[in-house]
Design a protein around this motif. Structure first.
Motif, PDB file in Angstrom:
ATOM      1  N   TYR A  12      -3.476  -9.649 -26.658  1.00  0.00           N
ATOM      2  CA  TYR A  12      -3.455 -10.577 -27.805  1.00  0.00           C
ATOM      3  C   TYR A  12      -4.277 -11.849 -27.839  1.00  0.00           C
ATOM      4  O   TYR A  12      -4.411 -12.665 -27.054  1.00  0.00           O
ATOM      5  CB  TYR A  12      -2.186 -10.814 -28.718  1.00  0.00           C
ATOM      6  N   PRO A  13      -5.401 -12.040 -28.760  1.00  0.00           N
ATOM      7  CA  PRO A  13      -6.223 -13.037 -28.770  1.00  0.00           C
ATOM      8  C   PRO A  13      -5.509 -14.238 -28.977  1.00  0.00           C
ATOM      9  O   PRO A  13      -5.907 -15.151 -28.375  1.00  0.00           O
ATOM     10  CB  PRO A  13      -6.996 -12.887 -30.239  1.00  0.00           C
ATOM     11  N   GLU A  14      -4.555 -14.337 -29.739  1.00  0.00           N
ATOM     12  CA  GLU A  14      -3.568 -15.576 -29.715  1.00  0.00           C
ATOM     13  C   GLU A  14      -2.957 -16.160 -28.437  1.00  0.00           C
ATOM     14  O   GLU A  14      -2.936 -17.246 -28.094  1.00  0.00           O
ATOM     15  CB  GLU A  14      -2.155 -15.413 -30.696  1.00  0.00           C
ATOM     16  N   VAL A  15      -2.575 -15.172 -27.578  1.00  0.00           N
ATOM     17  CA  VAL A  15      -2.141 -15.593 -26.015  1.00  0.00           C
ATOM     18  C   VAL A  15      -3.143 -15.777 -25.330  1.00  0.00           C
ATOM     19  O   VAL A  15      -3.161 -16.746 -24.415  1.00  0.00           O
ATOM     20  CB  VAL A  15      -1.325 -14.254 -25.572  1.00  0.00           C
ATOM     21  N   ARG A  16      -4.176 -15.182 -25.425  1.00  0.00           N
ATOM     22  CA  ARG A  16      -5.469 -15.665 -24.596  1.00  0.00           C
ATOM     23  C   ARG A  16      -5.879 -17.061 -24.929  1.00  0.00           C
ATOM     24  O   ARG A  16      -6.401 -17.850 -23.875  1.00  0.00           O
ATOM     25  CB  ARG A  16      -6.593 -14.761 -24.665  1.00  0.00           C
ATOM     26  N   ASP A  17      -5.925 -17.432 -26.276  1.00  0.00           N
ATOM     27  CA  ASP A  17      -6.193 -18.734 -26.602  1.00  0.00           C
ATOM     28  C   ASP A  17      -5.309 -19.728 -25.997  1.00  0.00           C
ATOM     29  O   ASP A  17      -5.687 -20.843 -25.717  1.00  0.00           O
ATOM     30  CB  ASP A  17      -6.147 -19.087 -28.158  1.00  0.00           C
ATOM     31  N   LEU A  18      -3.897 -19.458 -25.976  1.00  0.00           N
ATOM     32  CA  LEU A  18      -2.921 -20.172 -25.410  1.00  0.00           C
ATOM     33  C   LEU A  18      -3.092 -20.370 -24.051  1.00  0.00           C
ATOM     34  O   LEU A  18      -2.890 -21.750 -23.698  1.00  0.00           O
ATOM     35  CB  LEU A  18      -1.353 -19.276 -25.730  1.00  0.00           C
ATOM     36  N   ILE A  19      -3.439 -19.478 -23.196  1.00  0.00           N
ATOM     37  CA  ILE A  19      -3.894 -19.619 -21.738  1.00  0.00           C
ATOM     38  C   ILE A  19      -5.005 -20.528 -21.556  1.00  0.00           C
ATOM     39  O   ILE A  19      -5.069 -21.412 -20.592  1.00  0.00           O
ATOM     40  CB  ILE A  19      -4.092 -18.285 -21.125  1.00  0.00           C
ATOM     41  N   ALA A  20      -5.970 -20.419 -22.481  1.00  0.00           N
ATOM     42  CA  ALA A  20      -7.137 -21.358 -22.306  1.00  0.00           C
ATOM     43  C   ALA A  20      -6.793 -22.731 -22.686  1.00  0.00           C
ATOM     44  O   ALA A  20      -7.378 -23.874 -21.997  1.00  0.00           O
ATOM     45  CB  ALA A  20      -8.236 -20.817 -23.366  1.00  0.00           C
ATOM     46  N   LYS A  21      -5.853 -23.158 -23.505  1.00  0.00           N
ATOM     47  CA  LYS A  21      -5.334 -24.367 -23.747  1.00  0.00           C
ATOM     48  C   LYS A  21      -4.669 -24.982 -22.328  1.00  0.00           C
ATOM     49  O   LYS A  21      -4.821 -26.099 -22.061  1.00  0.00           O
ATOM     50  CB  LYS A  21      -4.494 -24.297 -24.962  1.00  0.00           C
ATOM     51  N   VAL A  22      -3.996 -24.050 -21.781  1.00  0.00           N
ATOM     52  CA  VAL A  22      -3.185 -24.659 -20.497  1.00  0.00           C
ATOM     53  C   VAL A  22      -4.412 -24.837 -19.496  1.00  0.00           C
ATOM     54  O   VAL A  22      -4.465 -25.830 -18.872  1.00  0.00           O
ATOM     55  CB  VAL A  22      -2.261 -23.676 -20.079  1.00  0.00           C
ATOM     56  N   VAL A  23      -5.305 -24.069 -19.320  1.00  0.00           N
ATOM     57  CA  VAL A  23      -6.126 -24.107 -18.457  1.00  0.00           C
ATOM     58  C   VAL A  23      -7.320 -25.618 -18.774  1.00  0.00           C
ATOM     59  O   VAL A  23      -7.584 -26.265 -17.940  1.00  0.00           O
ATOM     60  CB  VAL A  23      -7.364 -22.942 -18.454  1.00  0.00           C
ATOM     61  N   ASN A  24      -7.499 -25.816 -20.071  1.00  0.00           N
ATOM     62  CA  ASN A  24      -8.017 -26.984 -20.312  1.00  0.00           C
ATOM     63  C   ASN A  24      -7.286 -28.235 -20.523  1.00  0.00           C
ATOM     64  O   ASN A  24      -7.876 -29.308 -21.002  1.00  0.00           O
ATOM     65  CB  ASN A  24      -8.808 -26.653 -21.729  1.00  0.00           C
ATOM     66  N   ARG A  25      -6.088 -28.282 -20.105  1.00  0.00           N
ATOM     67  CA  ARG A  25      -5.179 -29.374 -19.988  1.00  0.00           C
ATOM     68  C   ARG A  25      -4.837 -29.727 -21.367  1.00  0.00           C
ATOM     69  O   ARG A  25      -4.459 -30.895 -21.801  1.00  0.00           O
ATOM     70  CB  ARG A  25      -5.618 -30.345 -19.331  1.00  0.00           C
TER      71      ARG A  25
END
Length: 312
Positions: free
Chosen positions: A276-289
């Protein structure tokens, strides 16, 4: 399978190991027929003689007119992923006995000394009419605690001459043992090991129902001490039922299994949610601190629950 047909038992176990779609429905159907066999766990350090003891236990139980199922857990091959079939090879001559069914299973990377499907395979052997089901663990040492949540009587096998006896005992997960066995009792150092075991038992927390862990000596290659070991297993079975501890162990076992199944289900749903796009966005936020991992995991769990809720 309920009539004890060996081919049907083998096919069903293969279905369980392969996660075949129909396996779950069959397991649900046979579940009411389980709970009759006594489940015995054989554990301990590698090289202590667990396989030979298991073989001799089969022989002794058959002398007493009892049928036996065996689940022998072997390490996975790093090349094929299959089981190292040493246990089945050593016990091969027992396979011709219609009252014996032996299955060797690979760990397939599972820690804890058992496989993911061990409990279900034990239930199949139980429902097929086996009086005793023996689980022989892989022998990985201190991590090997799953047997405590699966078997009703746990036999911990040790042997003298393995270096630092106290360290060996520690690695042998003394805390979960119902019966201690010193195998290869014709070797030097038996009494020293027995004294170390007694000292460590004196420091252990007493069993709820007052069971005192016995220390038995065996020479499995000759069968010496095996009959006495079977007698001790029977005494422990009687203690479990007379004290009511059998119900406590069953409850603990089911709780443990349900938690494991729930963890597996959440993990599987989590893997699906990654699409899901929402989850991929969530992971990106973790990667970007921008978001801390625990907070992201909590959000992911809420997301999974919302999706499941919408399905229902």
């Amino acid at each position: 399978m309920l009539k004890g047909d060996r081919l049907a038992v083998a096919r069903l176990i293969s279905m369980i190991e392969d996660d075949a779609p129909q396996a779950r429905a069959i397991l649900s159907a046979i579940y009411p027929h389980t709970g009759r066999a006594h489940i015995v766990g054989i554990t301990g350090p590698a090289g202590s003689g667990k396989s030979t003891i298991t073989q001799e236990l089969i022989r002794e139980y058959r002398k007493r007119g009892l049928t036996v199922g065996v689940v022998a857990i072997d390490p996975s091959s790093s090349i094929t992923g299959g089981a190292i079939l040493g246990d089945r090879i050593r016990m091969l001559r027992m396979q011709s006995d219609p009252g014996v069914f032996i299955r060797s299973m690979a760990t397939r990377g599972n820690l804890g000394g058992l496989t993911k499907s061990t409990r279900d395979v034990v239930r199949v052997l139980d429902a097929s009419g086996k009086d005793v089901v023996i689980i022989e663990t892989v022998g990985v040492g201190q991590d090997e605690v799953d047997i405590a949540k699966t078997a009703q009587t746990i036999v911990l096998v040790n042997m003298p001459g393995m270096g630092d006896d106290v360290q060996t005992i520690k690695a042998g997960i003394l805390e979960i043992a119902d019966i201690l066995v010193i195998n290869k009792a014709d070797m030097p150092g038996v009494e020293e090991l027995a004294n170390n075991l007694r000292q460590m038992l004196s420091l252990s927390k007493p069993s709820p129902g007052g069971w005192k862990v016995p220390i038995k000596k065996t020479i499995a290659t000759t069968g010496e001490g095996i009959s006495e070991l079977v007698d001790e297993i029977q005494k422990h079975k009687e203690y479990l039922y007379n004290s009511g501890e059998i119900a406590n162990r069953a409850k603990s076992s089911i709780e443990s299994e349900m938690i494991l199944l729930l963890q597996e289900a959440v993990r599987n749903y989590g893997l699906i949610a990654l699409q899901y796009p929402e989850v991929r966005d969530l992971i990106a936020k973790v990667v970007n601190r921008e978001l801390e991992p625990r907070a992201a995991a909590s959000t992911l769990l809420n997301f999974i629950c919302s999706k499941l809720s919408s399905r229902s």
